[in-house]
Motif scaffolding. Sequence first.
Motif, mmCIF file in Angstrom:
data_model
loop_
_atom_site.group_PDB
_atom_site.id
_atom_site.type_symbol
_atom_site.label_atom_id
_atom_site.label_comp_id
_atom_site.label_asym_id
_atom_site.label_seq_id
_atom_site.Cartn_x
_atom_site.Cartn_y
_atom_site.Cartn_z
ATOM 1 N N ILE A 54 0.842 -1.195 0.000
ATOM 2 C CA ILE A 54 0.000 0.000 0.000
ATOM 3 C C ILE A 54 0.878 1.246 0.000
ATOM 4 N N ALA A 55 1.962 1.220 0.766
ATOM 5 C CA ALA A 55 2.879 2.358 0.805
ATOM 6 C C ALA A 55 3.457 2.643 -0.580
ATOM 7 N N GLN A 56 3.758 1.600 -1.329
ATOM 8 C CA GLN A 56 4.258 1.777 -2.691
ATOM 9 C C GLN A 56 3.203 2.428 -3.575
ATOM 10 N N GLN A 57 1.950 2.016 -3.422
ATOM 11 C CA GLN A 57 0.862 2.620 -4.197
ATOM 12 C C GLN A 57 0.697 4.099 -3.833
ATOM 13 N N VAL A 58 0.717 4.386 -2.546
ATOM 14 C CA VAL A 58 0.564 5.770 -2.084
ATOM 15 C C VAL A 58 1.743 6.606 -2.578
ATOM 16 N N GLN A 59 2.943 6.060 -2.511
ATOM 17 C CA GLN A 59 4.122 6.792 -2.977
ATOM 18 C C GLN A 59 4.023 7.096 -4.465
ATOM 19 N N THR A 60 3.466 6.181 -5.240
ATOM 20 C CA THR A 60 3.258 6.413 -6.666
ATOM 21 C C THR A 60 2.304 7.582 -6.885
ATOM 22 N N VAL A 61 1.230 7.625 -6.104
ATOM 23 C CA VAL A 61 0.266 8.731 -6.200
ATOM 24 C C VAL A 61 0.932 10.045 -5.811
ATOM 25 N N THR B 27 4.102 10.833 -5.926
ATOM 26 C CA THR B 27 5.082 11.201 -6.943
ATOM 27 C C THR B 27 4.391 11.813 -8.161
ATOM 28 N N ALA B 28 3.268 11.248 -8.547
ATOM 29 C CA ALA B 28 2.530 11.757 -9.706
ATOM 30 C C ALA B 28 1.845 13.095 -9.406
ATOM 31 N N ASN B 29 1.552 13.352 -8.131
ATOM 32 C CA ASN B 29 0.869 14.589 -7.721
ATOM 33 C C ASN B 29 1.742 15.320 -6.710
ATOM 34 N N SER B 30 2.773 15.953 -7.197
ATOM 35 C CA SER B 30 3.752 16.577 -6.296
ATOM 36 C C SER B 30 3.189 17.750 -5.494
ATOM 37 N N ARG B 31 1.997 18.215 -5.826
ATOM 38 C CA ARG B 31 1.381 19.317 -5.075
ATOM 39 C C ARG B 31 0.763 18.843 -3.762
ATOM 40 N N ILE B 32 0.625 17.535 -3.586
ATOM 41 C CA ILE B 32 0.054 17.004 -2.343
ATOM 42 C C ILE B 32 1.088 17.148 -1.234
ATOM 43 N N LYS B 33 0.764 17.982 -0.252
ATOM 44 C CA LYS B 33 1.681 18.243 0.862
ATOM 45 C C LYS B 33 1.084 17.906 2.224
ATOM 46 N N THR B 34 -0.252 17.809 2.300
ATOM 47 C CA THR B 34 -0.898 17.552 3.591
ATOM 48 C C THR B 34 -1.860 16.373 3.474
ATOM 49 N N ARG C 27 -8.984 2.718 2.743
ATOM 50 C CA ARG C 27 -8.917 3.372 1.434
ATOM 51 C C ARG C 27 -8.243 4.722 1.588
ATOM 52 N N TYR C 28 -7.854 5.295 0.452
ATOM 53 C CA TYR C 28 -7.319 6.652 0.445
ATOM 54 C C TYR C 28 -7.877 7.388 -0.756
ATOM 55 N N GLN C 29 -7.897 8.714 -0.663
ATOM 56 C CA GLN C 29 -8.457 9.527 -1.735
ATOM 57 C C GLN C 29 -7.583 10.763 -1.932
ATOM 58 N N PRO C 30 -6.871 10.825 -3.061
ATOM 59 C CA PRO C 30 -6.051 12.007 -3.327
ATOM 60 C C PRO C 30 -6.888 13.150 -3.893
ATOM 61 N N PHE C 31 -6.508 14.363 -3.536
ATOM 62 C CA PHE C 31 -7.098 15.579 -4.075
ATOM 63 C C PHE C 31 -5.967 16.376 -4.709
#
Length: 95
Positions: A30-37, A39-46, A83-87
């Motif tokens: 799961i950490a690898q999946q989250v890290q991929t997200v 990396t693809a969305n470098s604006r995610i800071k929080t 689950r997780y949800q990126p914005f």
Amino acid sequence: MKTLTVLLLSMVFMISSCKKDEIATEGEKIAQQVQTVLTANSRIKTATFYISNVLVDQNQTFTLTGQYITTANGTYNLSRLIRYQPFSQSISFYF
């Protein structure tokens, strides 16, 4: 006798040179999946964290280390993530 010694030494070298497969835990996958997200969305800071759909931590900066997410307020084990949800600038984690 000499042949047996050479054979045994050869077997020892073969066995010791074999690379053991690294088995990733569910949390590490799961950490690898989250890290991929991330990396693809470098604006995610929080991140915002929910436990049993109850908000427990909001707009926290975080670090991802192995299968754990660490904030100023605590550590979360990704093996328990539902689950997780990126914005665009943040990500929500539901445990």
